[in-house]
Design a protein around this motif. Structure first.
Motif, PDB file in Angstrom:
ATOM      1  N   CYS A  57       0.856  -1.191   0.000  1.00 25.29           N
ATOM      2  CA  CYS A  57       0.000   0.000   0.000  1.00 25.29           C
ATOM      3  C   CYS A  57       0.893   1.242   0.000  1.00 25.29           C
ATOM      4  N   ARG A  58       0.814   2.043  -1.053  1.00 31.75           N
ATOM      5  CA  ARG A  58       1.675   3.225  -1.172  1.00 31.75           C
ATOM      6  C   ARG A  58       1.370   4.254  -0.089  1.00 31.75           C
ATOM      7  N   LYS A  59       0.096   4.466   0.165  1.00 33.81           N
ATOM      8  CA  LYS A  59      -0.301   5.459   1.163  1.00 33.81           C
ATOM      9  C   LYS A  59       0.221   5.065   2.545  1.00 33.81           C
ATOM     10  N   PHE A  60       0.130   3.773   2.868  1.00 35.10           N
ATOM     11  CA  PHE A  60       0.594   3.304   4.176  1.00 35.10           C
ATOM     12  C   PHE A  60       2.106   3.426   4.279  1.00 35.10           C
ATOM     13  N   GLN A  62       4.017   5.611   2.751  1.00 43.92           N
ATOM     14  CA  GLN A  62       4.409   7.015   2.782  1.00 43.92           C
ATOM     15  C   GLN A  62       4.076   7.677   4.119  1.00 43.92           C
ATOM     16  N   THR A  63       2.863   7.459   4.598  1.00 44.50           N
ATOM     17  CA  THR A  63       2.391   8.193   5.779  1.00 44.50           C
ATOM     18  C   THR A  63       2.303   7.339   7.039  1.00 44.50           C
ATOM     19  N   GLN A  65      -0.265   5.534   7.618  1.00 44.33           N
ATOM     20  CA  GLN A  65      -1.697   5.387   7.847  1.00 44.33           C
ATOM     21  C   GLN A  65      -2.391   5.122   6.527  1.00 44.33           C
ATOM     22  N   CYS A  66      -3.517   4.446   6.618  1.00 43.78           N
ATOM     23  CA  CYS A  66      -4.317   4.181   5.429  1.00 43.78           C
ATOM     24  C   CYS A  66      -5.773   4.408   5.792  1.00 43.78           C
ATOM     25  N   ASP A  67      -6.501   5.083   4.934  1.00 39.62           N
ATOM     26  CA  ASP A  67      -7.903   5.378   5.202  1.00 39.62           C
ATOM     27  C   ASP A  67      -8.756   4.117   5.250  1.00 39.62           C
ATOM     28  N   PHE A  68      -8.333   3.071   4.564  1.00 36.93           N
ATOM     29  CA  PHE A  68      -9.130   1.855   4.489  1.00 36.93           C
ATOM     30  C   PHE A  68      -8.858   0.901   5.655  1.00 36.93           C
ATOM     31  N   CYS A  72      -8.263  -2.541   3.498  1.00 39.08           N
ATOM     32  CA  CYS A  72      -7.456  -2.170   2.338  1.00 39.08           C
ATOM     33  C   CYS A  72      -7.087  -3.428   1.554  1.00 39.08           C
ATOM     34  N   HIS A  76      -0.205  -3.950   4.175  1.00 40.20           N
ATOM     35  CA  HIS A  76       0.354  -2.959   5.090  1.00 40.20           C
ATOM     36  C   HIS A  76       1.563  -3.508   5.826  1.00 40.20           C
TER      37      HIS A  76
END
Length: 170
Positions: A57-60, A62-63, A65-68, A72, A76
């Protein structure tokens, strides 16, 4: 007020009737909570196999955290997490193999166990040679003297209470 239904997965309660229960059990929040609960008990090998098929998961990454969250469709887990998980799976497989190989009882192990048991029992018996006599009942400190207690709280005399002649068998 009526009966209430408590959902262990969601940790909430609501008025119990057919409509409310059906709406809750088919709801997204309940289905997510139920999935998270059952994921806690999944086999490590199944988790590893599923996580290896997912892309990261790119978002996870990078940050952090993941919104899903747990819903997801991407992984992760970091590479280190996957390595730890694969080491755990290999350890579990080795322990299962060792248990299967060790299923045959080697000669002498039962005798060794019996000897150890006999030693334990003999030391336990020698430590407690005679059972102690139970202490007589005593009132706790601070209680009034026995003479000041009402008759209902007084202990019976050693021979028991005397029976009045009117109640004795004739």
């Amino acid at each position: 007020m009526g009966k209430r239904y408590f959902c262990d997965y969601c940790d909430r309660s609501f008025q119990d009737n057919l409509h409310n229960r059906k709406k809750h059990l088919n709801g997204v929040q309940h289905l997510r909570a139920k999935r998270v609960w059952y994921d806690l008990f999944r086999d490590a090998a199944a988790i590893l196999q599923e996580e290896q098929t997912k892309k990261p998961c790119r978002k996870f990454l990078q940050t952090g955290q993941c919104d899903f969250g747990s819903n997801c469709r991407f992984s992760h887990m970091t590479e280190q997490d996957l390595e730890k998980l694969s080491a755990q799976v290999q350890g579990e497989q080795r322990s299962k193999e060792l248990q299967q190989e060790g299923a045959d009882v080697s000669p002498g192990t039962i005798e060794d166990w019996l000897e150890k048991r006999a030693k334990r029992l003999s030391t336990a018996q020698s430590n407690s040679a005679l059972p102690e006599k139970p202490a007589p009942f005593q009132y706790p400190p601070g209680w009034p003297p026995v003479q000041d207690l009402p008759p209902s709280l007084q202990a019976p005399p050693p021979g028991g209470w005397p029976v009045p002649p009117s109640l004795q068998w004739g």
